[in-house]
Design a protein around this motif. Structure first.
Motif, PDB file in Angstrom:
ATOM      1  N   THR A 125      -7.287 -18.671  -0.389  1.00  0.00           N
ATOM      2  CA  THR A 125      -7.181 -17.230  -0.534  1.00  0.00           C
ATOM      3  C   THR A 125      -5.806 -16.828  -0.032  1.00  0.00           C
ATOM      4  OG1 THR A 125      -9.548 -16.853  -0.228  1.00  0.00           O
ATOM      5  CG2 THR A 125      -8.091 -14.988   0.196  1.00  0.00           C
ATOM      6  N   VAL A 126      -5.088 -15.988  -0.778  1.00  0.00           N
ATOM      7  CA  VAL A 126      -3.733 -15.615  -0.413  1.00  0.00           C
ATOM      8  C   VAL A 126      -3.754 -14.383   0.489  1.00  0.00           C
ATOM      9  CG1 VAL A 126      -1.499 -14.807  -1.253  1.00  0.00           C
ATOM     10  CG2 VAL A 126      -2.724 -16.616  -2.485  1.00  0.00           C
ATOM     11  N   PHE A 127      -3.120 -14.510   1.650  1.00  0.00           N
ATOM     12  CA  PHE A 127      -2.895 -13.382   2.553  1.00  0.00           C
ATOM     13  C   PHE A 127      -1.453 -12.905   2.341  1.00  0.00           C
ATOM     14  CE2 PHE A 127      -6.157 -13.489   6.199  1.00  0.00           C
ATOM     15  CZ  PHE A 127      -7.159 -13.977   5.375  1.00  0.00           C
ATOM     16  N   ARG A 128      -1.269 -11.614   2.046  1.00  0.00           N
ATOM     17  CA  ARG A 128       0.060 -11.046   1.820  1.00  0.00           C
ATOM     18  C   ARG A 128       0.413 -10.115   2.975  1.00  0.00           C
ATOM     19  NH1 ARG A 128       0.961  -7.817  -2.609  1.00  0.00           N
ATOM     20  NH2 ARG A 128       3.008  -8.706  -3.052  1.00  0.00           N
ATOM     21  N   PHE A 129       1.332 -10.531   3.830  1.00  0.00           N
ATOM     22  CA  PHE A 129       1.745  -9.744   4.981  1.00  0.00           C
ATOM     23  C   PHE A 129       2.907  -8.832   4.574  1.00  0.00           C
ATOM     24  CE2 PHE A 129      -0.396 -13.363   6.724  1.00  0.00           C
ATOM     25  CZ  PHE A 129      -0.999 -12.921   7.896  1.00  0.00           C
ATOM     26  N   PRO A 130       2.729  -7.512   4.656  1.00  0.00           N
ATOM     27  CA  PRO A 130       3.817  -6.601   4.273  1.00  0.00           C
ATOM     28  C   PRO A 130       4.900  -6.557   5.350  1.00  0.00           C
ATOM     29  CG  PRO A 130       1.952  -5.351   5.081  1.00  0.00           C
ATOM     30  CD  PRO A 130       1.507  -6.784   5.061  1.00  0.00           C
ATOM     31  N   VAL A 131       6.141  -6.673   4.936  1.00  0.00           N
ATOM     32  CA  VAL A 131       7.287  -6.544   5.839  1.00  0.00           C
ATOM     33  C   VAL A 131       8.078  -5.331   5.362  1.00  0.00           C
ATOM     34  CG1 VAL A 131       9.335  -7.643   6.807  1.00  0.00           C
ATOM     35  CG2 VAL A 131       7.332  -9.033   6.222  1.00  0.00           C
ATOM     36  N   SER A 132       7.992  -4.247   6.128  1.00  0.00           N
ATOM     37  CA  SER A 132       8.625  -2.995   5.731  1.00  0.00           C
ATOM     38  C   SER A 132       9.956  -2.821   6.443  1.00  0.00           C
ATOM     39  CB  SER A 132       7.707  -1.814   6.048  1.00  0.00           C
ATOM     40  OG  SER A 132       7.413  -1.769   7.434  1.00  0.00           O
TER      41      SER A 132
END
Length: 273
Positions: A56-63
């Motif tokens: 399962t892909v976890f997408r961590f947002p980097v703002s």
């Protein structure tokens, strides 16, 4: 938030001033370009079920955040970090998720970037597991949110075997076990697994060991507030150290108002070079 410098605490208010100057490409003026502070970079948290497939892909947002009329220009390294041994069920690279690392670069754009991590699926009932995406080695930017928590929740038949009314089933709170502060700027954060409509609190203190010879003043008990809908409490501070000298800062969170505590202690290493 609080700051330390030379052993004295001081509050600061951050303000942005408009400056008029000659126009440059992209709508940035010469005066504002010279006055622009480095862009602020933050990595967010992710909570997802692990799934029963291969991954399962976890997408961590980097703002990235810049002042009006300014541009983001710089880079930061990202890397995955295992959960600490004090967590109830820490996630481990190679068995629970695939380790990854790399560099994110900004050349004027401000769109959110993502760090993707492949999490292994299984059909084994287990507790919530946690790992981290950590940011360090900033160049031309300032890291305001150093750690993003990856909460891997269970979705297998039988569940965790605990009472659904138990805080250990409904929510947890943890912090990354170790970290690095660059050029006197440090931050530590406690992360709640779930967002709620309620205001939450967590206490933080710094331990007496390490750095006392440099005027390090421990914080005994500071209460941090997590507003409704948010999932983390961040404490930021600066510490003055001699050039080229490393300094260890033990930080401990305690007494969260909700959620079952996992690892609540982190040790920050200040690197001034």
């Amino acid at each position: 938030m609080f700051w330390w410098r030379s052993g004295k605490a001081a509050a600061r208010l951050l303000a942005v001033a408009a400056v008029v100057g000659f126009a440059l490409p992209g709508g940035v003026t010469s005066a504002t370009a010279a006055a622009c502070a480095p862009a602020a970079v933050d990595v967010g948290d992710v909570t997802r079920a692990e799934g029963t497939g291969a991954t399962t892909v976890f997408r961590f947002p980097v703002s990235v955040v810049v002042a009006a009329g300014c541009q983001a220009s710089g880079s930061v390294r990202f890397r995955t970090v295992d959960g600490a041994s004090a967590d109830r069920d820490p996630a481990r690279a190679g068995s629970d998720y695939a380790a990854t690392s790399g560099v994110l670069t900004w050349q004027g754009e401000t769109a959110t970037k993502y760090v993707t991590v492949a999490v292994a699926g299984d059909a084994v009932p287990e507790l919530t597991e946690v790992f981290w995406v950590s940011l360090d080695l900033p160049t031309g930017v300032v890291v305001t949110g150093r750690s993003g928590a990856g909460w891997i929740t269970d979705d297998d038949a039988g569940g965790t075997g605990c009472d659904p009314n138990d805080a250990g089933c409904s929510g947890e709170v943890s912090t990354e076990g170790t970290g690095v502060c660059w050029r006197d700027v440090c931050s530590a954060s406690a992360h709640f697994r779930d967002a709620t409509p309620d205001t939450r609190t967590v206490h933080v203190r710094t331990l007496d060991s390490g750095g006392t010879q440099l005027g390090y003043v421990p914080v005994k008990d500071l209460v941090l507030t997590v507003p409704p809908g948010a999932r983390r409490a961040v404490v930021r501070f600066t510490i003055t150290a001699a050039p080229g000298q490393q300094m260890r800062v033990p930080v401990e969170f305690f007494a969260p108002s909700s959620g079952s505590p996992g690892n609540l202690r982190t040790v920050l290493t200040l690197v001034t070079s």
